[in-house]
Design a protein around this motif. Structure first.
Motif, PDB file in Angstrom:
ATOM      1  N   UNK A 466       0.820  -1.202   0.000  1.00  0.00           N
ATOM      2  CA  UNK A 466       0.000   0.000   0.000  1.00  0.00           C
ATOM      3  C   UNK A 466       0.858   1.257   0.000  1.00  0.00           C
ATOM      4  N   UNK A 467       1.969   1.236   0.746  1.00  0.00           N
ATOM      5  CA  UNK A 467       2.789   2.445   0.818  1.00  0.00           C
ATOM      6  C   UNK A 467       3.211   2.893  -0.584  1.00  0.00           C
ATOM      7  N   UNK A 468       3.613   1.923  -1.415  1.00  0.00           N
ATOM      8  CA  UNK A 468       4.050   2.293  -2.768  1.00  0.00           C
ATOM      9  C   UNK A 468       2.861   2.817  -3.572  1.00  0.00           C
ATOM     10  N   UNK A 469       1.717   2.129  -3.445  1.00  0.00           N
ATOM     11  CA  UNK A 469       0.561   2.577  -4.242  1.00  0.00           C
ATOM     12  C   UNK A 469       0.137   3.993  -3.861  1.00  0.00           C
ATOM     13  N   UNK A 470       0.222   4.318  -2.574  1.00  0.00           N
ATOM     14  CA  UNK A 470      -0.200   5.665  -2.171  1.00  0.00           C
ATOM     15  C   UNK A 470       0.884   6.713  -2.436  1.00  0.00           C
ATOM     16  N   UNK A 471       2.150   6.302  -2.269  1.00  0.00           N
ATOM     17  CA  UNK A 471       3.237   7.277  -2.522  1.00  0.00           C
ATOM     18  C   UNK A 471       3.304   7.653  -3.992  1.00  0.00           C
ATOM     19  N   UNK A 472       3.157   6.642  -4.866  1.00  0.00           N
ATOM     20  CA  UNK A 472       3.345   6.893  -6.297  1.00  0.00           C
ATOM     21  C   UNK A 472       2.016   7.099  -7.022  1.00  0.00           C
ATOM     22  N   UNK A 473       0.911   7.003  -6.289  1.00  0.00           N
ATOM     23  CA  UNK A 473      -0.428   7.110  -6.895  1.00  0.00           C
ATOM     24  C   UNK A 473      -0.611   6.085  -8.009  1.00  0.00           C
ATOM     25  N   UNK A 490      13.016   6.401  -5.834  1.00  0.00           N
ATOM     26  CA  UNK A 490      13.697   7.082  -4.713  1.00  0.00           C
ATOM     27  C   UNK A 490      12.728   7.500  -3.610  1.00  0.00           C
ATOM     28  N   UNK A 491      11.483   7.836  -3.981  1.00  0.00           N
ATOM     29  CA  UNK A 491      10.523   8.249  -2.949  1.00  0.00           C
ATOM     30  C   UNK A 491      10.271   7.103  -1.964  1.00  0.00           C
ATOM     31  N   UNK A 492      10.259   5.891  -2.494  1.00  0.00           N
ATOM     32  CA  UNK A 492       9.999   4.727  -1.631  1.00  0.00           C
ATOM     33  C   UNK A 492      11.196   4.508  -0.696  1.00  0.00           C
ATOM     34  N   UNK A 493      12.393   4.521  -1.289  1.00  0.00           N
ATOM     35  CA  UNK A 493      13.581   4.256  -0.469  1.00  0.00           C
ATOM     36  C   UNK A 493      13.783   5.341   0.590  1.00  0.00           C
ATOM     37  N   UNK A 494      13.578   6.594   0.193  1.00  0.00           N
ATOM     38  CA  UNK A 494      13.747   7.691   1.177  1.00  0.00           C
ATOM     39  C   UNK A 494      12.727   7.563   2.300  1.00  0.00           C
ATOM     40  N   UNK A 496      11.225   4.814   3.389  1.00  0.00           N
ATOM     41  CA  UNK A 496      11.572   3.701   4.292  1.00  0.00           C
ATOM     42  C   UNK A 496      12.701   4.150   5.229  1.00  0.00           C
ATOM     43  N   UNK A 497      13.672   4.829   4.656  1.00  0.00           N
ATOM     44  CA  UNK A 497      14.821   5.288   5.459  1.00  0.00           C
ATOM     45  C   UNK A 497      14.349   6.207   6.585  1.00  0.00           C
ATOM     46  N   UNK A 498      13.460   7.099   6.236  1.00  0.00           N
ATOM     47  CA  UNK A 498      12.981   8.061   7.226  1.00  0.00           C
ATOM     48  C   UNK A 498      12.231   7.353   8.370  1.00  0.00           C
ATOM     49  N   UNK A 499      11.384   6.381   7.983  1.00  0.00           N
ATOM     50  CA  UNK A 499      10.620   5.641   8.994  1.00  0.00           C
ATOM     51  C   UNK A 499      11.574   4.883   9.917  1.00  0.00           C
ATOM     52  N   UNK A 500      12.558   4.222   9.290  1.00  0.00           N
ATOM     53  CA  UNK A 500      13.504   3.441  10.090  1.00  0.00           C
ATOM     54  C   UNK A 500      14.260   4.367  11.053  1.00  0.00           C
TER      55      UNK A 500
END
Ligand code: PEP
Ligand code: MG
Length: 587
Positions: A466-473, A490-494, A496-500
């Motif tokens: 879901x995170x990818x579907x909502x981040x990238x629409x 990059x939006x996905x990787x950044x 995840x990094x931020x959450x971690x």
């Protein structure tokens, strides 16, 4: 070449579940039934009524046949639903009212039957009694069959599939998939869908090779054609020649050898070459998947999707029914952890069998889903929370909420949980007072406020689907845009990094339980970004474990750091794939 052999053709779709299958097609088409309305000649009245009676007889024969097959293949409990269906067919009121309506209006019998059946369904739907409401579902199902028979259209149900066939469908809903006959469906091919649609997740758990997103294949094959499904590459070969079959036979042998190597390695610890242990857990949907998860050496369950208890049911499972299931899973894994996720209905998991719970929505993925639905139905929610809490006395149970979008939802859910705890204390029930509670991070707003959420729970689990579907629409189930669904964006990787980073600052562990966790190409990226554990469909565990054992955590960190400096998702993917191929050889 045999002159009777139909020409071979190849269709490229999206690989959804690994494996190779070859067999006859079972075409599964779901279409909205259109009931034509017309006046019947007055001197054809007797014939029209006879046609209706014949339709009822045929329907009865079909249901009896299915009932016997289900009883033989699955057991008497599963077959009982068809007794209820036979009772609907014998309901005199339904039959006489249809005939009366026909005699007064002179309209064709399908139209009369449909209008009487719809009246009944509506009346039962509105009654405030669970048992009677279930009857609405039975009438709906039987009415569809009768109409199909009267209109001379073949109706297919996946649970009817009794022989080994490749199911080729325009779409498979999660409830279809949950009711699939595992020994009969040897492969699944769908026109629509993507890697992360729920039906596909079920296919993967059942180890059924699957290819999705083949567009119009249902219009190009017929039941009885032979197809070869290559779930590794997302390819479907229709009417394969002897040469093709031979080639695939060899590929299959190679893959099997590699898979048995993986299974052997899977008994060893999930430890990188530089000695870092990576907990690898399983995603499950049903109790009976616990055995498979253990066979694949899962170190616990990282995601138990409880909505599947609700999906194929015509009633809301109560506290006792749920407790028995959660307890069984907790005991099967104790002392290893089991993360039970509270109900995530809605989105592409509508609850069709329980009318009135979820209404039609134009945008279900952005709609009344998961925690939103539970907070609106606190009594239903509390039944589940009490069942989960009670199961915590029998193992190491953790619980998490899906689709949290911000701190308000999290604190409201925790408040309902506090009430559930209090009710159990009053009842004198045992439960783990320290049961850990987590939040899924699968909505961008949750990721952006992870530092705040971290103050109200004990762990995070990132739902990348879901995170990818909502981040990238990008709708996760839409095959037309599936190529844009890029986990290495990059939006996905950044994100995840931020959450971690936020979680670790608050000393919270972070798991990933989306499909990304089960694809070894992404393993070093996720671990390199600091993710603490991975949870995946059990059949993916051996391959991920094998790769974890073949890499160094220090290299994974370096790869992730490099990936964070790149802007092109395809380049990041290529680097990750290169990293994988340099360490794992398939032959
Ligand atoms: C996710 O969204 O990544 C997830 C694990 O949940 P589901 O696939 O059940 O929506
Ligand atoms: Mg999700």
């Amino acid at each position: 070449m045999d002159p009777r052999q139909k020409p071979e053709f190849v269709v490229q779709g999206i690989s959804a579940s690994n494996g190779i299958a070859y067999g006859e097609v079972f075409l599964y088409l779901k279409t909205e039934l259109e009931v034509p309305a017309y006046q019947v000649d007055p001197d054809k009245q007797v014939e029209e009524i006879a046609r209706f009676e014949q339709g009822l007889v045929v329907t009865r024969q079909q249901i009896t046949k299915i009932k016997n097959e289900v009883e033989q293949n699955l057991g008497p409990d599963e077959a009982r639903i068809f007794d209820a269906h036979l009772m609907v067919l014998e309901d005199q009121a339904l039959i006489t009212e249809t005939i009366r309506e026909f005699e007064t209006t002179g309209r064709n019998i399908e139209t009369c039957f449909n209008s009487v059946a719809q009246r009944y369904i509506k009346a039962f739907d509105e009654i405030n009694d669970e048992y009677l409401r279930e009857r609405a579902g039975d009438i709906r199902d039987v009415a569809q069959r009768v109409l199909h028979n009267l209109l001379g259209e073949a109706a297919h149900h996946l649970s009817e599939l009794a022989e080994r066939r490749v199911v080729v469908a325009n779409d498979i809903t999660p409830s279809d998939a949950a009711g699939i006959n595992r020994s009969a469906a040897i492969g699944i091919v769908t026109d629509s869908g993507s890697k992360t649609s729920h039906a596909v997740i079920v296919a993967r758990a059942l180890k059924i090779p699957a290819v999705v997103g083949v567009r119009d294949l249902t219009t190009r094959v017929a039941s009885g054609d032979r197809v070869l499904v290559d779930g590794y590459e997302g390819v479907v070969v229709v009417n394969p020649t002897e040469q093709t079959l031979f080639r695939y036979g060899r590929i299959q042998t190679e893959k099997k050898t590699f898979e048995s190597r993986l299974m052997t390695a899977s008994r060893l610890p999930a430890e990188t070459l530089d000695g870092v242990h990576v907990p690898l857990l399983a995603n499950i949907e049903k109790v009976d998947e616990a055995g498979q998860a253990k066979e694949c050496q899962a170190e616990g369950v990282g995601l138990f999707r409880t909505e599947f208890l609700y999906l194929n049911s015509s009633h809301l499972p109560g506290e006792e029914e749920q407790f028995a299931i959660y307890k069984a899973v907790a005991e099967a894994f104790a002392p290893q952890p089991v993360v039970i996720r509270t109900l995530d209905l809605g989105g592409d998991k509508p609850m069709e069998n329980i009318p009135g719970l979820i209404h039609h929505e134009t945008n279900p993925f952005l709609g009344f889903r998961a925690i939103r639905l539970c907070l609106e139905h606190p009594e239903m929610f509390k039944e589940q929370l009490r069942a989960i809490l009670r199961s915590s006395a029998f193992g190491k149970v953790r619980m998490m909420y899906p689709m949290i979008s911000g701190v308000e939802e999290l604190t409201r859910a925790n408040a309902v949980l506090a009430e559930a705890r209090e009710e159990l204390r009053r009842r004198g029930e045992r439960f783990d007072e320290k049961m850990e509670v987590g939040s899924m991070i699968e909505i961008p707003s949750a990721a952006a406020t992870a530092d705040i959420l971290a103050q109200h729970c004990q762990f995070f689990s990132i739902g990348t689907n879901d995170l990818i579907q909502y981040l990238l629409a990008i709708d996760r189930g839409n095959d037309h845009i599936a190529h844009l669904y890029e986990p290495t964006h990059p939006a996905v990787l950044r994100t995840i990094k931020r959450v971690v980073d936020d979680a670790h600052q608050h000393r919270l562990p972070v798991a990933v339980c989306g499909e990304m966790a089960g694809d070894p190409v992404f393993t070093p990226l996720l671990l390199g970004l600091g993710v603490d554990e991975l949870s995946m469909s059990p059949p993916s565990l051996p391959a991920v474990k094998y790769f974890v054992r073949a890499m160094k955590m220090s290299d994974a960190r370096q790869l992730a750091a490099e990936a964070l400096t790149l802007s092109d998702p395809k380049e990041i993917y290529a680097r990750a794939e290169e990293f994988y191929k340099a360490r794992v050889k398939v032959e």
